[in-house]
Write a protein that holds these residues in place. Structure first.
Motif, PDB file in Angstrom:
ATOM      1  N   ASN A  28      17.676  79.797 123.306  1.00 49.78           N
ATOM      2  CA  ASN A  28      17.067  79.271 122.073  1.00 49.78           C
ATOM      3  C   ASN A  28      18.137  79.182 120.996  1.00 49.78           C
ATOM      4  N   THR A  35      14.854  83.567 126.131  1.00 53.74           N
ATOM      5  CA  THR A  35      13.490  83.846 126.564  1.00 53.74           C
ATOM      6  C   THR A  35      13.464  84.002 128.085  1.00 53.74           C
ATOM      7  N   THR A 288      13.170  71.728 128.444  1.00 51.65           N
ATOM      8  CA  THR A 288      13.089  72.330 127.115  1.00 51.65           C
ATOM      9  C   THR A 288      12.807  71.257 126.075  1.00 51.65           C
ATOM     10  N   ASP A 293       9.637  73.664 120.211  1.00 47.49           N
ATOM     11  CA  ASP A 293       9.896  75.081 120.499  1.00 47.49           C
ATOM     12  C   ASP A 293       9.118  75.581 121.719  1.00 47.49           C
ATOM     13  N   GLY A 312      11.538  80.268 122.037  1.00 47.15           N
ATOM     14  CA  GLY A 312      12.125  80.479 120.716  1.00 47.15           C
ATOM     15  C   GLY A 312      12.355  79.170 119.985  1.00 47.15           C
ATOM     16  N   ARG A 313      13.141  79.251 118.910  1.00 45.18           N
ATOM     17  CA  ARG A 313      13.407  78.062 118.091  1.00 45.18           C
ATOM     18  C   ARG A 313      14.497  77.199 118.726  1.00 45.18           C
ATOM     19  N   PRO A 315      14.812  75.405 121.790  1.00 45.98           N
ATOM     20  CA  PRO A 315      15.303  75.720 123.140  1.00 45.98           C
ATOM     21  C   PRO A 315      16.305  74.672 123.612  1.00 45.98           C
TER      22      PRO A 315
END
Length: 322
Positions: A28, A35, A288, A293, A312-313, A315
């Motif tokens: 991320n 993750t 992704t 996100d 997460g932010r 990816p």
């Protein structure tokens, strides 16, 4: 005493064969995390803090380690895939983005975007052994050929592919492609090299032996603006003879036949679909989505998205344990 030994042997023989957990890993970029997703039930099991701006990720040959390019910290971090802990790191030079591992010569090649360089690292010592200068402007994608003898580097700023001899550690060719090449992949046993041209909305196919372009594939889908078609990453299904191409801001993945070079399907994913990985049995493609996100799980038989998993932010990259 005999009774205790018998009981021990019985328990040992009939204990279930417990194998290590199988996971999916997602870097991320804007939350500085990795993750970890359970491969079977597709649930997030852990979030691991990494160095700054984690981007590309790759497994060691035996998958016991996951290498993570932490771009802001100028290093590749090493994650133990069993303990899920970062155990070491490798210095890479400035701003590592994409890298590849050469198992034949036990090397890592990593692009240093800001310095227009390619750094070669010896995995036996984790030390830099060579910095190759002037690999175009803003080098990004890095791919060792399947035989390990060449490394191809995409250069965003010069719209070209730089070809480097691994043994001589020298540039031997430059191939012009489309506008802003991002990533590449070798297909058909390494006879073709496919390159995504983000701002041309196309993929260039290069004959590896002749080192020239043999085909350019463009992507068009009703309802999607031409400027939103921004190809980035690839995943290759050998059994289906299909290369999956993530189309960035078009929010779709294209499925391209490797024999005819024709687009067979467009599959809706999330917002700004970016990285891609295919499962070992090639039944699932996971991509992704940088602007939503999350990651999207795609059924490769039905060519349809079946699940979305928040991560997460922003990816960036994804890898799946075998």
């Amino acid at each position: 005493m005999k009774m205790k030994i018998s009981i021990f042997l019985f328990v040992f023989i009939f204990l279930p064969n417990i194998s290590p957990a199988k996971h999916i890993f997602v870097s991320n970029e804007n939350s500085d995390t990795l993750t970890v997703i359970d491969k079977k039930d597709k649930k997030v099991v852990k979030t691991i803090n990494t160095g700054g701006r984690p981007r590309d990720i790759k497994f060691s040959v035996d998958e016991s380690f996951l290498y993570i390019a932490a771009s802001q910290d100028d290093r590749i971090e090493i994650l133990d895939t069993a303990s899920l802990k970062i155990v070491d790191y490798i210095e890479t030079g400035d701003d590592p983005e994409i890298f590849d591992i050469n198992n034949k010569y036990n090397l890592i090649a990593v692009s240093n975007e800001d310095d227009n360089q390619l750094t070669l690292i010896d995995l036996n010592t984790n030390k830099i052994i060579k910095t190759i200068e002037e690999v175009g402007v803003e080098p990004e994608g890095v791919n060792f050929s399947p035989n390990g003898e060449l490394v191809f580097v995409t250069s965003e700023g010069t719209n070209s592919i730089i070809v480097i001899d691994v043994i001589k550690q020298k540039i031997i060719n430059e191939i012009l492609v489309g506008n802003r090449p991002r990533r590449g992949i070798f297909v058909k046993n390494g006879s073709e090299y496919w390159v995504s041209n983000e701002l041309s909305g196309s993929v260039s196919i290069i004959d590896v032996n002749k080192q020239n372009i043999i085909k350019t594939i463009f992507f068009e889908k009703p309802g999607i603006r031409k400027e939103d078609v921004t190809p980035v990453d690839f995943a290759y299904s050998k059994t289906k003879n299909i290369v999956f191409v993530t189309l960035g801001n078009a929010n779709h993945v294209a499925a391209v036949d490797t024999d005819t070079h024709e687009v067979k399907n467009y599959i809706l994913a999330g917002k700004r679909v970016w990285g891609a990985a295919i499962s070992e049995n090639e039944k699932e493609l996971i991509v992704t989505n940088g602007n939503s996100d999350d990651v999207t799980v795609i059924d490769t038989t039905r060519m349809v998205a079946i699940k979305s998993i928040p991560v997460g932010r922003t990816p960036h990259s994804i890898k799946i344990l075998k």
